[in-house]
Design an enzyme around this catalytic site. Structure first.
Site, mmCIF file in Angstrom:
data_model
loop_
_atom_site.group_PDB
_atom_site.id
_atom_site.type_symbol
_atom_site.label_atom_id
_atom_site.label_comp_id
_atom_site.label_asym_id
_atom_site.label_seq_id
_atom_site.Cartn_x
_atom_site.Cartn_y
_atom_site.Cartn_z
ATOM 1 C CG ASP A 108 -2.088 0.969 1.091
ATOM 2 O OD1 ASP A 108 -3.061 0.692 0.372
ATOM 3 O OD2 ASP A 108 -1.993 2.034 1.715
ATOM 4 C CE1 TYR A 113 -5.544 6.587 -0.585
ATOM 5 C CE2 TYR A 113 -5.235 6.965 1.762
ATOM 6 C CZ TYR A 113 -5.380 6.091 0.703
ATOM 7 O OH TYR A 113 -5.360 4.741 0.918
ATOM 8 C CG HIS A 133 -4.483 -3.959 0.309
ATOM 9 N ND1 HIS A 133 -3.880 -3.360 -0.771
ATOM 10 C CD2 HIS A 133 -4.457 -3.034 1.309
ATOM 11 C CE1 HIS A 133 -3.517 -2.130 -0.453
ATOM 12 N NE2 HIS A 133 -3.850 -1.904 0.804
#
Length: 452
Positions: A230, A371, A426
């Site tokens: 990630d 982000y 993930h």
């Protein structure tokens, strides 16, 4: 026209696609490492930074526990849709079972003790208190361990690594050999977990890579390995780019910013021009793949634009926070089940331990800001740079973005290892620690053999 002109036009289109997607263009030069100050106020006016490494323990006060339980008891639920399962997200019915467990069965003090199973530390770097877990192995006379920094992502935490740590630091008793022994450092990204959040805008993966490099230097490590998934994949990739003289090897379990756009489009019609047949299903047909990603990345659009707005609700409501995080741990292929695959793949204690890291520290808003800070990097030259340090990729089938080895090599030009894993997704370190640990071991053996 016959067959010649369509063939010529197709070849020209392919060449144009390769050029515009960066395959034939000269990769940019890596940017300077730089420096920064992310604490309060001006660096010049700030007190002298204490660079000591300070040990501390995770402690959850009774006031925090009582406040959490009060909020859980006062949760307002909404009515679910008949037959919706997890297609609309985490159902109110499932969250009620989570709350019931959280209130009545989750052992706060036992989990606090488990958190403190490994040593936790903080040290101030660029004006921020950076938290990290540090596990040193027990070494025999003459034995040396290999330093390894492991970086988590969102909505994860250093807790992701609790199950893989013993496999790496005590390999002889966990399926490895004496040569596979690591000293592992797991830092919390600034604004995540127990690391202080930046007080200024601009805290992106480039900055975190530099901070983590300074952390390794402060711990006395000049040469080391890095691993991540990630955001951790992006951070450790940048460490390999910006600190190539220190990063001996880079191992990641998620590849981002590689897909060549025009190859994706042209490959929908001429797939064999770009990839082996076994990889066609990974990226084509483009439209269904794009729609699948679009359907599962609503959170990204929110967090990359207005993270603070939703941050208010996630900081105030433990159920809202838990639902937001648990939905990311659910399995997209099991949306037809009543629990989105959560009960099949995870222990509720593990899921809630990760949620507790965010709740106790009240830092979901600062974590989501990562982000917004990183979105300009997605079109910046830094993501077009090639990674020259020895690299390894573990490609787990449940990952949202599966990059074929052929395309991964555009960026990771010294790719020593690319393995398609038999299962897992993930959150690989927490979900399949044995598989990931063995892949790291194999990769490091190759590096140690080739680059003595």
């Amino acid at each position: 026209m016959g067959w010649k002109w369509p063939l010529i036009l197709s070849v020209l289109a392919v060449v144009a696609g390769l050029y515009l997607s960066g395959t034939f263009s000269e990769p940019p030069t890596p940017p300077p490492l730089g420096d920064g100050w992310w604490g309060k106020g001006d660096r010049e006016k700030a007190p002298m930074v204490d660079e000591l490494i300070r040990k501390f323990s995770i402690s959850i006060s009774n006031d925090t526990i009582n406040d959490l339980k009060k909020r859980l008891r006062n949760t307002r639920y909404f009515e679910g849709l008949e037959g919706a399962k997890f297609h609309y997200g985490v159902t109110p019915e499932y969250m009620q079972t989570v709350v019931k467990y959280w209130l009545n069965k989750y052992d706060f003090k036992a989990q606090e003790k488990y958190f403190n199973k490994y040593n936790h530390y903080r040290t101030n770097i660029e004006g921020l208190d950076i938290h990290f877990v540090h596990v040193k192995p027990t070494l025999k006379p003459g034995q040396k361990s290999k330093p390894l920094l492991m970086s988590h992502g969102w909505p994860g935490s250093v807790y992701e690594f609790y199950k893989i740590l013993p496999l790496l630091t005590d390999p002889v008793n966990n399926g490895g050999t004496a040569e596979d022994i690591f000293e592992v450092i797991c830092p919390s990204i600034p604004g995540y977990g127990y690391s202080e959040a930046s007080h200024k805008t601009g805290m992106n993966a480039h900055v975190v890579a530099r901070i983590f490099g300074k952390l390794m230097a402060r711990l006395g490590h000049d040469i080391y390995y890095v691993q991540g998934g990630d955001w951790g994949s992006t951070i450790t990739t940048f460490m390999g780019l910006l600190l190539p003289e220190h990063v001996k090897g880079l191992h990641i379990n998620m590849v981002v910013d590689v897909n060549p756009p025009l190859q994706l489009i042209i490959g929908s019609y001429f797939p064999s021009l770009f990839l082996p047949a076994k990889d066609h299903h990974r990226v084509w047909p483009v439209i269904p793949k794009f729609l699948e990603v679009l359907m599962e990345t609503g959170y990204l659009h929110i967090q990359a634009t207005k993270p603070d707005t939703i941050g208010h609700s996630l900081t105030d409501s433990p159920v809202g926070l838990a639902a937001y995080i648990l939905e990311k741990f659910s399995n997209v292929s099991r949306l037809d089940s009543e629990d989105g695959g959560l009960n099949d793949e995870w222990l509720l204690d593990d899921l809630l331990n990760n949620v507790m890291v965010y709740w106790v520290n009240g830092n979901m808003a600062s974590a989501m800001r990562f982000y917004k800070e990183n979105m300009p990097l997605s079109v910046d030259d830094i993501n077009k740079c090639q990674i020259k340090v020895p690299s390894g990729i573990a490609d787990f089938p449940g990952e949202m973005l599966n990059q074929p080895e052929t395309w991964a090599r555009y960026k990771y030009i010294n790719l020593l290892q690319y393995n398609s894993m038999p299962r897992g997704g993930h959150f690989a370190a927490l979900e399949e620690p044995q598989l990931l640990a063995e892949d790291i071991r194999i990769f490091v053996r190759k590096v140690e053999t080739l680059y003595k």
